[in-house]
Design an enzyme around this catalytic site. Structure first.
Site, PDB file in Angstrom:
ATOM      1  N   GLU A 186     -48.954 -11.750  12.292  1.00  0.00           N
ATOM      2  CA  GLU A 186     -49.841 -12.501  11.890  1.00  0.00           C
ATOM      3  C   GLU A 186     -49.671 -13.793  11.803  1.00  0.00           C
ATOM      4  O   GLU A 186     -50.215 -14.770  10.985  1.00  0.00           O
ATOM      5  CB  GLU A 186     -49.863 -12.235  10.047  1.00  0.00           C
ATOM      6  N   GLU A 262     -52.143  -2.792  10.951  1.00  0.00           N
ATOM      7  CA  GLU A 262     -51.560  -2.925   9.590  1.00  0.00           C
ATOM      8  C   GLU A 262     -52.920  -2.959   8.571  1.00  0.00           C
ATOM      9  O   GLU A 262     -53.695  -3.629   8.787  1.00  0.00           O
ATOM     10  CB  GLU A 262     -50.687  -4.184   9.287  1.00  0.00           C
TER      11      GLU A 262
END
EC number: 3.2.1.46
Length: 669
Positions: A186, A262
């Site tokens: 991320e 995810e």
């Protein structure tokens, strides 16, 4: 639904007979399943994440047989979740959501492939399912990689060396083959680094390891892949997080595998199960995603840390042996027990006319699995992103089987109903087989249901014996860390929130302190979250109010070193910087402080203690009601300090900065 249950009980034929009683309220629609014109995308499997961070921390401390039962529910084929993929954090010594995970290289000249618990977890998964795919992804990196900068790409060759070392260590020390590797969870990616990583992998004979990028959003990675043909050649999978079942045109144009690498991250009650059921289907139906990976695998961290109980199941009480097989486990089974990576999706729209969705998959050898979900909006909201409104109504779905499926005569039926307020929940029940009549069958679907219809005669809902009942953390807890060959590098139940606390053998101390717990991170890591400037490990019961914490401490850093013990500690995880509590500090310069916060800004008392570095001292903190007192080596040092809040919290130990320090004979009552 009445028709369905009646038929299951009475074994009626499932053809296009007379409409069901009350069917006027139903919408009716037909759907064709045909492989004659070719197949859709290849299915890559359903998985879950351990880490990002420290989400499996408490799992390792479970006693047998409970620990193996939990692992069976997660990984054993045809048993429970039967996961196809396990994704783990490559520990980097930094806070990565619910704690820190240790790096295999704390320092530049250091390599150790036995720290933490992800190696153990991958081996346990492989033991149960040798075909499970393994993914590694870093959230944080040890500070030496950034050479003082909070950035891993200034020396991309060093970062690539570090990651490749982890993959080689997995093989050399644990005989684990890593299948996929990610870039930086991320956070930004560097095209130069990704190309260098591929080069470094190939140079070490790791051609089979595939690269996923960039574990963030669909853009800018998709756009960059279309512009940069060299990068396009080295990235195998585009992994997006929490895509809300949607993709973007550029991602499709790359012709790469698209994964939700995810997703979920939702409290594991029935709404969490509804979320998971919906996205497992709709990530493919709406977004062409051929793998969905849940954060997180198992909620094995103190529930009051961020995102408590956001795992597929819950195992947060190693001291009692209690765990809970939550509904998302059985929702997972609807897909995983009847498909395998390498199967293909059928080319079909997948939206049901009355709301909900279906997917159909085949192994190419004549087997067919259909998964249907009819989750309603309010019963399937994930934690993110926001879910636009939609409606689902009772409906009759008629399926026509064509192409190589036209000869199918019978389908096995597995069913779940999430009951919510009605309490009328039933999970992963095998119903009577369904007869296919002249190539077609009909099904009456209600809201909040999942069906698996399959030619496979496998599938099992295993029930282990009930685990022990829940118990709070022991109210009198001691650890002297006297263990010569610990199975794990960290002491049970301590949950590191900044820094890493490891078992240590103290060669220089011939006395009572040979075996200790040592804080070993001496440089701020390349962070993912806002790690504190102090190190801290929490333990115990968050509901504790009155407590006495005692610990032997050893400051190793001269002049400005310092350590603390604490009570009523109220925070951790990504919020660790704002942690409050009652902190009793001693420093190498001979002073002490009592503060109401980890940052040390709210000073409640200070003075001289006579403590020095490189010698052992015993600290005792006593917290009763609105008053706290402290002892040094058994003698009162300060007392009657008034405290207002926090009113409850964990016990904790830690250091003033990223510095070596040791702890021994910890006791909380």
């Amino acid at each position: 639904a009445a028709l369905l249950w009646g038929c299951l009980l009475l074994g009626c034929s499932w053809g296009l007979g007379p409409p069901a009683v009350g069917a006027a309220a139903f919408s009716t629609a037909t759907y064709v399943l045909d492989d004659a014109g070719g197949l859709g995308r290849q299915f890559d499997g359903i998985g879950a994440v351990s880490g990002g961070g420290a989400t499996s921390r408490l799992l390792v401390n479970y006693q047998e047989p409970y620990r193996s039962q939990i692992l069976d529910y997660l990984f054993k084929p045809n048993f429970g979740a039967s996961l196809h993929i396990l994704k783990v954090e490559i520990g980097g010594d930094g806070q990565s959501t619910d704690g820190t995970e240790p790096s295999h290289m704390h320092y530049e000249n250091d390599e150790n492939y036995f720290r933490g618990y992800e190696w153990w977890l991958m081996k346990e998964a492989k033991k149960r399912n040798p075909k499970i795919k393994l993914i590694g992804l870093p959230w944080t990196f040890p500070g030496w990689i950034g050479k003082g900068e909070n950035w891993p790409y200034d020396s991309p060759d060093v970062t690539a060396y570090y990651i490749v070392s982890w993959i080689l260590g997995a093989k050399q020390y644990h005989d684990l083959d890593i299948d996929y590797i990610g870039i930086w969870n991320e956070r930004a990616f560097s095209s130069k680094y990704i190309k260098l990583l591929r080069y470094a992998l190939d140079k070490r004979g790791l051609q089979q390891v595939r690269i996923i990028a960039s574990d963030r959003l669909w853009e800018p990675i998709s756009f960059v892949l279309l512009l940069d043909s060299e990068l396009h050649g080295v990235v195998d999978v585009i992994g997006a997080h929490y895509p809300g079942t949607k993709t973007v045109p550029n991602a499709i144009l790359t012709k790469k595998k698209l994964w939700s690498s995810e997703d979920y991250s939702t409290f594991n009650d029935e709404i969490g199960a509804g979320c998971w059921a919906r996205i497992l289907n709709q990530n493919y139906v709406n977004g062409n995603m051929t793998s969905t990976i849940a954060w997180n695998l198992v909620a094995s961290y103190y529930e009051e840390l961020p995102f408590g109980r956001c795992g597929l199941m819950t195992a947060q009480e190693p001291w009692s042996g209690h765990y809970k097989v939550e509904a998302p486990i059985w929702i997972t089974a609807h897909t995983t027990q009847f498909t395998q990576p390498g199967w293909s999706y059928l080319q079909v729209d997948g939206h049901l006319e009355g709301g909900g969705s279906f997917v159909a998959l085949t192994d190419g050898l004549g087997n067919l699995t259909i998964i249907i979900e009819t989750m309603t909006h309010n019963h399937s909201q994930c934690i993110r992103p926001p879910l636009p409104h939609f409606s689902v109504t009772p409906q009759r779905a008629t399926f026509y089987l064509k192409g190589s499926f036209c000869m199918v005569e019978t389908l096995q039926v597995w069913h779940s109903r999430l009951g919510f307020e009605s309490g009328n929940t039933s999970l992963f029940q095998q119903l009577h087989p369904l007869k296919v009549w002249k190539g077609s069958f009909s099904l009456d679907l209600n809201m909040d249901e999942v069906y698996t219809l399959t030619t496979l005669k496998i599938g099992r809902k295993c029930g282990c014996p009930e685990p022990p009942p829940p118990q709070p953390f022991p109210s009198n807890y001691k650890d002297d860390f006297n263990i010569r060959n610990p199975p794990f590098s960290e002491a049970p139940n301590f949950a590191d929130q900044t820094g890493v606390f490891e078992y240590f053998i103290n060669g220089s101390d011939p006395g009572d302190h040979v075996f200790t717990l040592r804080q070993v991170v001496v440089q701020r890591p390349i962070t993912w979250a806002s790690d504190a400037d102090q190190t801290i490990s929490v333990i115990g019961n968050f509901q504790w109010v009155n407590m006495t914490v005692t610990c032997d401490i050893y400051i190793e850093k001269q002049r400005d070193g310092g350590v603390f013990i604490a009570g009523r500690v109220d925070n951790g995880g990504i919020y660790v910087r704002r942690t409050k509590g009652i902190f009793f500090w001693v420093f190498a310069d001979g002073t002490y402080r009592v503060t109401g916060d980890l940052a040390g800004e709210e000073i409640l008392m200070k003075g001289l203690s006579g403590v020095r570095d490189n010698t052992w001292h015993t600290l005792t903190l006593n917290v009763q009601g609105t008053s706290a007192s402290g002892l040094l080596n058994g003698y009162p040092l300060w007392e009657n300090v008034t405290i207002s809040k926090p009113s409850n919290g964990w016990a904790a130990i830690g250091t003033r900065s990223f510095e070596f320090a040791q702890f021994d004979n910890f006791h909380v009552e």
